[in-house]
Scaffold this active site. Structure first.
Site, PDB file in Angstrom:
ATOM      1  N   ARG A 102       0.628   2.400  15.207  1.00 16.54           N
ATOM      2  CA  ARG A 102       0.326   0.997  15.550  1.00 16.54           C
ATOM      3  C   ARG A 102       0.426   0.879  17.064  1.00 16.54           C
ATOM      4  NH1 ARG A 102       2.526  -4.593  13.034  1.00 16.54           N
ATOM      5  NH2 ARG A 102       0.881  -3.973  11.601  1.00 16.54           N
ATOM      6  N   HIS A 129      -7.535  -3.607  11.877  1.00 15.84           N
ATOM      7  CA  HIS A 129      -6.362  -3.429  11.006  1.00 15.84           C
ATOM      8  C   HIS A 129      -6.843  -2.987   9.620  1.00 15.84           C
ATOM      9  CE1 HIS A 129      -2.378  -3.611   9.681  1.00 15.84           C
ATOM     10  NE2 HIS A 129      -2.106  -4.903   9.756  1.00 15.84           N
ATOM     11  N   GLN A 132      -4.537  -3.240   6.347  1.00 16.27           N
ATOM     12  CA  GLN A 132      -4.380  -4.606   5.839  1.00 16.27           C
ATOM     13  C   GLN A 132      -5.590  -4.993   4.992  1.00 16.27           C
ATOM     14  OE1 GLN A 132      -1.760  -6.998   6.275  1.00 16.27           O
ATOM     15  NE2 GLN A 132      -2.949  -7.930   4.652  1.00 16.27           N
ATOM     16  N   ASP A 219      -5.388 -16.026  10.228  1.00 17.51           N
ATOM     17  CA  ASP A 219      -4.423 -15.164  10.928  1.00 17.51           C
ATOM     18  C   ASP A 219      -3.905 -15.960  12.129  1.00 17.51           C
ATOM     19  OD1 ASP A 219      -2.997 -12.970  11.944  1.00 17.51           O
ATOM     20  OD2 ASP A 219      -4.765 -11.984  12.786  1.00 17.51           O
ATOM     21  N   CYS A 259      -2.659 -12.321   6.343  1.00 21.72           N
ATOM     22  CA  CYS A 259      -2.065 -10.988   6.523  1.00 21.72           C
ATOM     23  C   CYS A 259      -0.565 -11.063   6.786  1.00 21.72           C
ATOM     24  CB  CYS A 259      -2.775 -10.248   7.648  1.00 21.72           C
ATOM     25  SG  CYS A 259      -2.799 -11.153   9.208  1.00 21.72           S
ATOM     26  N   ARG A 287      -0.164  -3.902   0.163  1.00 16.94           N
ATOM     27  CA  ARG A 287      -0.119  -2.983   1.300  1.00 16.94           C
ATOM     28  C   ARG A 287       0.458  -1.640   0.840  1.00 16.94           C
ATOM     29  NH1 ARG A 287       0.023  -4.835   6.539  1.00 16.94           N
ATOM     30  NH2 ARG A 287      -0.162  -2.632   7.022  1.00 16.94           N
TER      31      ARG A 287
HETATM   32  N1  NVA Z   1      -3.726 -10.410  14.618  1.00 17.69           N
HETATM   33  C1  NVA Z   1      -2.341 -10.130  14.357  1.00 17.69           C
HETATM   34  C2  NVA Z   1      -2.194  -9.414  13.059  1.00 17.69           C
HETATM   35  C3  NVA Z   1      -0.774  -9.114  12.668  1.00 17.69           C
HETATM   36  C4  NVA Z   1      -0.671  -8.359  11.377  1.00 17.69           C
HETATM   37  C5  NVA Z   1      -1.768  -9.313  15.506  1.00 17.69           C
HETATM   38  O1  NVA Z   1      -2.454  -8.401  15.975  1.00 17.69           O
HETATM   39  O2  NVA Z   1      -0.667  -9.597  15.954  1.00 17.69           O
HETATM   40  N1   CP Z   2       0.361  -7.776   8.197  1.00 25.92           N
HETATM   41  C1   CP Z   2       1.043  -6.857   8.906  1.00 25.92           C
HETATM   42  O1   CP Z   2       0.518  -5.855   9.368  1.00 25.92           O
HETATM   43  O2   CP Z   2       2.376  -7.138   9.013  1.00 25.92           O
HETATM   44  P1   CP Z   2       3.414  -6.433   9.985  1.00 25.92           P
HETATM   45  O3   CP Z   2       3.016  -6.804  11.398  1.00 25.92           O
HETATM   46  O4   CP Z   2       4.745  -7.017   9.606  1.00 25.92           O
HETATM   47  O5   CP Z   2       3.366  -4.955   9.797  1.00 25.92           O
END
Ligand code: NVA
Ligand code: CP
Length: 300
Positions: A102, A129, A132, A219, A259, A287
């Site tokens: 990540r 993502h 997800q 989101d 998400c 997930r």
């Molecule tokens: N768009 C959000 C998704 C989190 C799962 C982010 O990138 O923070």
């Molecule tokens: N939806 C998601 O990816 O959650 P986290 O940021 O908690 O991993």
């Protein structure tokens, strides 16, 4: 399938085959069948951003498959001090059987795959993502039975989630609509691709996007890494919300997905969130199943 760097890399058949395996793994887990399909395998999990779901679902998923997961924070890794990704990739490839990462830039994930010799899984970048959205698609199919003819509507930022959802919707034959403020549209190349390959609609009118939708998705307005833009974004996104009015524009039996993490009162109202909590938390559970399927496909 060698890696999961972005959803667009998967053929429709590969995507459906991951979803089918995810359903099977969910069924096995519910019925106490413990298939140790990745016995003795090791997954490194590099996190340059926070996480609850991704970290815990990958770690417990690997445990349930009989393997082992290592949590690698960029605060502790040399990568956080500037060691090149080319070197990190070649070193980790000698210890591990797979890497989940990540991070911010999509290029870092692509480079990890390019220079390493083990499967790489994208656990979120600024661009997309995919894990997800595999869980999201699994949840939609569980509730609606099939994808064909459904309309998925995304309300909010043209961000990583919007990108993967667009691709997921097109690949599974769903119509996709997005309502986003001017200046916050998804990636232009992806929009072009979605228009050429599926039914795609983009507007600033939230009710128009949500009209007759089977699935409403939203989101956060400010993603990880955009903390400094929070105030500006709260103004820009005002009205880009899933609320009772918008629910009336959608189909009566429309699902609501998120998400997570969610900001009640911003992208979704607390009442709509709670009314659809069963779907949203099923989505979060999925997930685990979807990622176990991905790891089996890549690491078995
Ligand atoms: N768009 C959000 C998704 C989190 C799962 C982010 O990138 O923070
Ligand atoms: N939806 C998601 O990816 O959650 P986290 O940021 O908690 O991993």
């Amino acid at each position: 399938m060698k890696h999961l760097l972005k959803l667009g890399d998967l053929s429709r058949e590969e995507l459906l085959s991951v979803l089918n395996l995810a359903d099977q793994l969910k069924y096995e887990r519910k019925n106490g069948i413990r298939g140790e399909y990745l016995k003795g395998k090791k997954l490194g999990m590099i996190f340059q951003k926070s996480s609850t779901r991704t970290r815990v679902s990958f770690e417990t998923g690997m445990y349930e498959l009989g393997g082992y997961a290592l949590f690698l924070s960029n605060r502790d890794l040399q990568i956080g001090r500037g060691e090149p990704v080319e070197d990190t990739a070649r070193v980790l490839s000698r210890y591990l059987d797979g890497i989940m990462i990540r991070t911010f830039e999509q290029k870092e994930v692509e480079d990890l795959a390019k220079y390493g010799s083990i499967p790489v899984i994208n656990g979120l970048t600024d661009y997309c993502h995919p894990c997800q959205v595999l869980a999201d698609l699994m949840t939609v199919r569980e509730h609606k039975g099939a994808f064909k003819g459904l309309k998925l509507c995304f309300i909010g930022d043209g961000n990583n989630m919007a990108h993967s959802l667009m691709v997921g919707a097109v690949k599974t034959g769903m119509k996709f609509s997005i309502a986003c403020p001017k200046g916050y549209e998804p990636d232009a190349a992806l929009v072009k691709w979605a228009k050429e390959n599926g039914e795609f609609m983009m507007t600033e009118d939230v009710a128009e996007a949500a009209k007759n939708a089977d699935v409403l998705y939203t989101d956060v307005w400010a993603s990880m890494g955009q903390e400094e833009e929070k105030e500006k974004r709260i103004k820009a996104f005002s009205g880009f919300q899933i609320n009772a009015d918008i629910m009336r524009a959608a189909k009566k039996d429309a699902m609501v997905l998120h998400c997570l993490p969610a900001h009640r009162g911003e992208e979704i109202t607390a009442d709509v969130f709670e009314a659809h909590a069963d779907e949203i938390f099923e989505e979060a559970e999925n997930r685990l199943h979807a990622q176990k399927a991905v790891m089996c496909k890549l690491m078995k």
